[in-house]
Design an enzyme around this catalytic site. Sequence first.
Site, PDB file in Angstrom:
ATOM      1  NE  ARG A  65      -3.958   1.969   2.311  1.00 45.61           N
ATOM      2  CZ  ARG A  65      -4.253   2.823   3.297  1.00 45.61           C
ATOM      3  NH1 ARG A  65      -3.575   2.795   4.426  1.00 45.61           N
ATOM      4  NH2 ARG A  65      -5.226   3.694   3.150  1.00 45.61           N
ATOM      5  CG  HIS A  69      -1.384   5.452   0.001  1.00 45.92           C
ATOM      6  ND1 HIS A  69      -2.125   5.974   1.043  1.00 45.92           N
ATOM      7  CD2 HIS A  69      -2.200   4.558  -0.610  1.00 45.92           C
ATOM      8  CE1 HIS A  69      -3.318   5.405   1.059  1.00 45.92           C
ATOM      9  NE2 HIS A  69      -3.383   4.532   0.077  1.00 45.92           N
ATOM     10  CG  ASP A  70       6.190   7.292  -3.325  1.00 49.51           C
ATOM     11  OD1 ASP A  70       6.117   8.533  -3.223  1.00 49.51           O
ATOM     12  OD2 ASP A  70       7.181   6.714  -3.816  1.00 49.51           O
ATOM     13  CB  VAL A  73       0.907  11.924  -3.791  1.00 55.92           C
ATOM     14  CG1 VAL A  73       0.951  13.389  -3.390  1.00 55.92           C
ATOM     15  CG2 VAL A  73      -0.390  11.270  -3.342  1.00 55.92           C
ATOM     16  N   GLY A  75       4.100  11.370  -8.224  1.00 58.39           N
ATOM     17  CA  GLY A  75       4.852  10.247  -8.789  1.00 58.39           C
ATOM     18  C   GLY A  75       5.579   9.439  -7.725  1.00 58.39           C
ATOM     19  CG  ASP A  77       8.072  11.954  -5.252  1.00 62.11           C
ATOM     20  OD1 ASP A  77       7.240  11.227  -4.645  1.00 62.11           O
ATOM     21  OD2 ASP A  77       8.013  13.194  -5.240  1.00 62.11           O
ATOM     22  CG  ASN A  97      -1.309   8.811   3.340  1.00 58.47           C
ATOM     23  OD1 ASN A  97      -1.658   7.747   2.825  1.00 58.47           O
ATOM     24  ND2 ASN A  97      -0.677   9.760   2.666  1.00 58.47           N
ATOM     25  N   PRO A 166      -7.744   7.671  -3.958  1.00 60.63           N
ATOM     26  CG  PRO A 166      -7.900   5.516  -4.824  1.00 60.63           C
ATOM     27  CD  PRO A 166      -6.939   6.635  -4.609  1.00 60.63           C
ATOM     28  CG  HIS A 196      -8.252  -3.639  -1.181  1.00 61.12           C
ATOM     29  ND1 HIS A 196      -9.227  -2.692  -1.381  1.00 61.12           N
ATOM     30  CD2 HIS A 196      -7.133  -2.932  -0.853  1.00 61.12           C
ATOM     31  CE1 HIS A 196      -8.720  -1.471  -1.195  1.00 61.12           C
ATOM     32  NE2 HIS A 196      -7.457  -1.597  -0.882  1.00 61.12           N
ATOM     33  CB  THR A 197      -6.150 -10.597  -2.080  1.00 59.76           C
ATOM     34  OG1 THR A 197      -6.244 -11.967  -1.697  1.00 59.76           O
ATOM     35  CG2 THR A 197      -4.675 -10.289  -2.288  1.00 59.76           C
ATOM     36  CB  THR A 251      -6.343 -16.879   2.473  1.00 59.62           C
ATOM     37  OG1 THR A 251      -6.917 -16.227   1.326  1.00 59.62           O
ATOM     38  CG2 THR A 251      -6.638 -18.369   2.403  1.00 59.62           C
TER      39      THR A 251
END
Length: 353
Positions: A65, A69-70, A73, A75, A77, A97, A166, A196-197, A251
């Site tokens: 994740r 999330h990097d 935003v 790119g 970086d 976050n 999102p 999201h597994t 699982t």
Amino acid sequence: MNSFGLTLTALCCVVVVLGGLPFSSDAQLDPSFYRDTCPKVHSIIREVIRNVSKTDPRMLASLVRLHFHDCFVLGCDASVLLNKTDTIVSEQEAFPNINSLRGLDVVNQIKTAVEKACPNTVSCADILALSAQISSILADGPNWKVPLGRRDGLTANQSLANQNLPAPFNSLDQLKSAFAAQGLSTTDLVALSGAHTFGRARCTFITDRLYNFSSTGKPDPTLNTTYLQELRKICPNGGPPNNLANFDPTTPDKFDKNYYSNLQGKKGLLQSDQELFSTSGADTISIVNKFSADKNAFFDSFEAAMIKMGNIGVLTGKKGEIRKHCNFVNSKSVELGLVNVASTDSSGMVSSI
Ligand code: HEM
Ligand SMILES: *[C@@H]1O[C@H](CO)[C@@H](O)[C@H](O)[C@H]1NC(C)=O
Ligand SMILES: *[C@@H]1O[C@H](CO)[C@@H](O)[C@H](O)[C@H]1NC(C)=O
Ligand SMILES: *[C@@H]1O[C@H](CO)[C@@H](O)[C@H](O)[C@H]1NC(C)=O
Ligand SMILES: *[C@@H]1O[C@H](CO)[C@@H](O)[C@H](O)[C@H]1NC(C)=O
Ligand SMILES: *[C@@H]1O[C@H](CO)[C@@H](O)[C@H](O)[C@H]1NC(C)=O
């Protein structure tokens, strides 16, 4: 032109050529980028993550994740890793976050181990990309060759994090737009959502679905009623907002294709998950059905989408810097006494202080 000017021009061009087109806007990453400069980077990172995940299996999900999330935003970086300072408004405090990101300490542990073996060489952005792939394999998930050579940014943007990442209550159209804005397709959206597994979500993101969906006073009608009862036990009405629900009830720590069969059984945890299958007439339904039936189709699409996501807005060549400490730009690390000037990146960002 005088000879001084000619010399400068010549020097400039030599640097550009030797530096591998550092100013190209279409700079390419390369999986063998550290072959000569840090050949062990992959195994160093894997050892740290393997070790941590023995006592904290959820960390594998958290690290996947973090890369997402990097990249969404500014790119890929490592802007997400920058802490709040007098000049940085940290993305860590953006709504998606705050109280939610995990693994920042693990990334610092990795960076320390990598710096010891190959000082000033491996960017924090590349550490995030490699950590995502390594975490995926350690959870028996997809494997891909991670293109490398990203450099670390000098800024962060909290309001952009709020804007680009999102939200679990977004409509399918909003999710598609958020991904399209990053150059990612509808297939990429469905494949990447398959992350999201594994991992967990806090009750705060699902209580409205369980008790008062869209202010109807009733649960979300697209939620499986058996599953609804299970989730209500984990997330009582008015109970602790930070209780955790597994994304995959069967699982929870394994990277498999169950996410898609869960959606088919109306057992998507977030509204944004279930919409991929339950939005009437949506073009995502057939993709969910395909991934649910065919593990290879899912893994292939996930691998391709992770490489695409990992390419978003990357800094290469002479742009940005190789951070010495992932939570601060180098000039700040020097100011804080976390590193000394002599030991930092050769890009000139720090030695000019
Ligand atoms: C499609 C839009 C997405 C939305 C709305 C969304 C939203 C969320 C939310 C609300 C959580 C729970 C956070 C918390 O409880 O603190 C979460 C967790 C997670 N997300 Fe997403 N996500 C999306 C896409 C993705 C993508 C593209 C990836 C990676 C490729 C990803 C990987 C994960 C993982 C692995 C977790 C569990 C983390 C952990 O247990 O620490 N998500 N997501
Ligand atoms: C593994 O974790 C233990 C504690 O959990 C720590 O003492 C040890 O240094 C770690 N080893 C590596 C290689 O990270
Ligand atoms: C950076 O901020 C995080 C919280 O967001 C904190 O846990 C960490 O200790 C900080 N890093 C440093 C080096 O101060
Ligand atoms: C952050 O991004 C927003 C767009 O959402 C832009 O308006 C703003 O100028 C940016 N802020 C900084 C400090 O770059
Ligand atoms: C549901 O939410 C709405 C708006 O927040 C509120 O007015 C209503 O009282 C709630 N209903 C129930 C049964 O909690
Ligand atoms: C709800 O879940 C149960 C068991 O988890 C399953 O047998 C059933 O088919 C699901 N219902 C729907 C409508 O998909």
